[in-house]
Design a protein around this motif. Structure first.
Motif, PDB file in Angstrom:
ATOM      1  N   HIS A  34       0.851  -1.204   0.000  1.00 45.42           N
ATOM      2  CA  HIS A  34       0.000   0.000   0.000  1.00 45.42           C
ATOM      3  C   HIS A  34       0.882   1.248   0.000  1.00 45.42           C
ATOM      4  O   HIS A  34       1.479   1.588   1.024  1.00 45.42           O
TER       5      HIS A  34
ATOM      6  N   HIS B 125      -4.932   6.562  -5.166  1.00 47.05           N
ATOM      7  CA  HIS B 125      -6.378   6.700  -5.012  1.00 47.05           C
ATOM      8  C   HIS B 125      -7.068   6.796  -6.374  1.00 47.05           C
ATOM      9  O   HIS B 125      -6.799   7.716  -7.158  1.00 47.05           O
TER      10      HIS B 125
ATOM     11  N   ASP C  97       1.249   2.376   3.712  1.00 43.23           N
ATOM     12  CA  ASP C  97       0.416   3.506   3.268  1.00 43.23           C
ATOM     13  C   ASP C  97       1.311   4.739   3.091  1.00 43.23           C
ATOM     14  O   ASP C  97       0.954   5.856   3.480  1.00 43.23           O
TER      15      ASP C  97
ATOM     16  N   HIS D 157       1.439   5.396  -2.075  1.00 37.98           N
ATOM     17  CA  HIS D 157       0.893   6.456  -2.934  1.00 37.98           C
ATOM     18  C   HIS D 157       1.988   7.289  -3.569  1.00 37.98           C
ATOM     19  O   HIS D 157       2.962   7.649  -2.909  1.00 37.98           O
TER      20      HIS D 157
ATOM     21  N   HIS E 216       3.145   7.940   1.796  1.00 36.75           N
ATOM     22  CA  HIS E 216       2.724   9.118   1.012  1.00 36.75           C
ATOM     23  C   HIS E 216       3.912  10.056   0.793  1.00 36.75           C
ATOM     24  O   HIS E 216       3.723  11.262   0.642  1.00 36.75           O
TER      25      HIS E 216
ATOM     26  N   GLU F  37      -6.369   2.176  -4.700  1.00 40.63           N
ATOM     27  CA  GLU F  37      -7.153   2.339  -3.468  1.00 40.63           C
ATOM     28  C   GLU F  37      -8.438   3.058  -3.856  1.00 40.63           C
ATOM     29  O   GLU F  37      -8.420   4.231  -4.233  1.00 40.63           O
TER      30      GLU F  37
HETATM   31 ZN    ZN Z   1      -3.732   4.898   1.194  1.00 41.68          ZN
END
Ligand code: ZN
Ligand code: AMP
Ligand code: FE
Ligand code: FE
Length: 282
Positions: free
Chosen positions: A6, A38, A248, A8, A250, A63
């Motif tokens: 996961h 996303h 996750d 981004h 970023h 996602e």
């Molecule tokens: Zn995410």
């Protein structure tokens, strides 16, 4: 084997270009990394090319913004066919509504004494195929209204705050069906990461999603405390759901979400892969 499922890139609300993200994954000692921007597949080709170069296995993912009883719930889809029309059209619909939402947010912030227009937001995020509140936060930082994304969300952009605006998202059951029809598998992202989603995603709701075909849940995530991780791991075991752990990531957009900070066990990743094979009918 270190597996992070996961992350981004700047194609959505991360800060690294997809190729840079994959190089960083290599440096971080990851063997497998999924790009899960996303509501878009836009970063896949650059990430896959960087994977070829570096020897990191890049898993194409997404996602998806979904809705359950009025709450926003994130669903991770892996190994879907990007040419599948129904899924691609639905994601395009979500992205389009995210664009009209920017004007609503900008108007609300302007009314709250922080003049901002949509162009300010878009010029600050030229790579973004999917725009969201983090890009609004970046524009607020550029204007000197707040210091960082965290502050922008806490005071202005979170649910219930003056700059919040809702967006279109498909019901989660519909999104699960779309992912499966596109030959992929789906994992519930950070189910207990935010208060709203947590209320909507009690054990019986997760069981209902399993009955609907959900394949796994993200257990190890920075927004889950040790007690939440223990409870979710137990629940996943009872329900026969695949257990994942991920960062996750970023980029600089989120502190404490470094690449590889949580990882997925190789046997759990193997389960997901074989479920995807079944979804494709062999
Ligand atoms: Zn995410
Ligand atoms: P949106 O997609 O526009 O609804 O915005 C939600 C996204 O904002 C999430 O996917 C997170 O990446 C990010 N986000 C949520 N809360 C925060 C926060 N407190 N600080 C930084 N980013 C956040
Ligand atoms: Fe995000
Ligand atoms: Fe999420």
């Amino acid at each position: 084997m270190r597996i992070d499922l996961h992350t981004h890139s700047s194609v959505s609300d991360g800060t690294d270009r997809p190729d840079v993200l994959v190089r960083r994954a290599k440096t971080a000692g990851l063997d497998v990394v999924a790009l899960t921007d996303h509501d878009t597949f836009e970063g896949w080709s650059a990430a896959l090319a960087a994977g070829e170069e570096t020897g990191v296995e890049v898993v194409p993912g997404v996602e998806i913004s979904t809705e359950l009883r009025g709450h926003g719930v994130h669903l991770l889809g892996y190994l879907v066919d990007p040419a599948d029309r129904a899924l691609a059209d639905e994601l395009a619909r979500v992205r389009a509504d995210r664009r009209t939402r920017l004007a609503r947010i900008a108007a609300a912030l302007t009314a709250a004494g922080m003049p901002l227009d949509v162009a300010d937001i878009l010029t600050g995020s030229p790579d973004a195929a999917t725009v969201g509140r983090p890009h609004v936060a970046d524009a607020m930082i550029a204007k000197g209204y707040v210091h960082d994304r965290e502050e922008a969300f806490a005071w202005w952009l979170s649910v219930g705050r003056p700059g919040y605006a809702s967006k279109y998202a498909p019901p989660i059951g519909e999104a699960i069906d779309l992912v499966h029809a596109a030959g992929g598998v789906c994992v519930l992202a950070h189910p207990w990461g935010r208060e709203g989603a947590r209320r909507a995603l009690g054990p019986s709701s997760i069981e209902a999603l399993r009955d609907h075909g959900l394949d796994g849940i993200e257990v190890d995530h920075q927004d889950h405390n040790p007690a939440a991780r223990r409870a979710l791991r137990g629940l996943a075991g009872e329900l026969g759901l695949v257990i994942t752990g991920s960062s996750d990531y970023h980029g600089t957009g989120k502190a404490d979400h470094e690449l590889g900070v949580n990882t997925t066990a190789p046997q759990e990743w193997e389960r997901l892969r074989s479920l995807a094979k079944d979804a494709r009918g062999g």
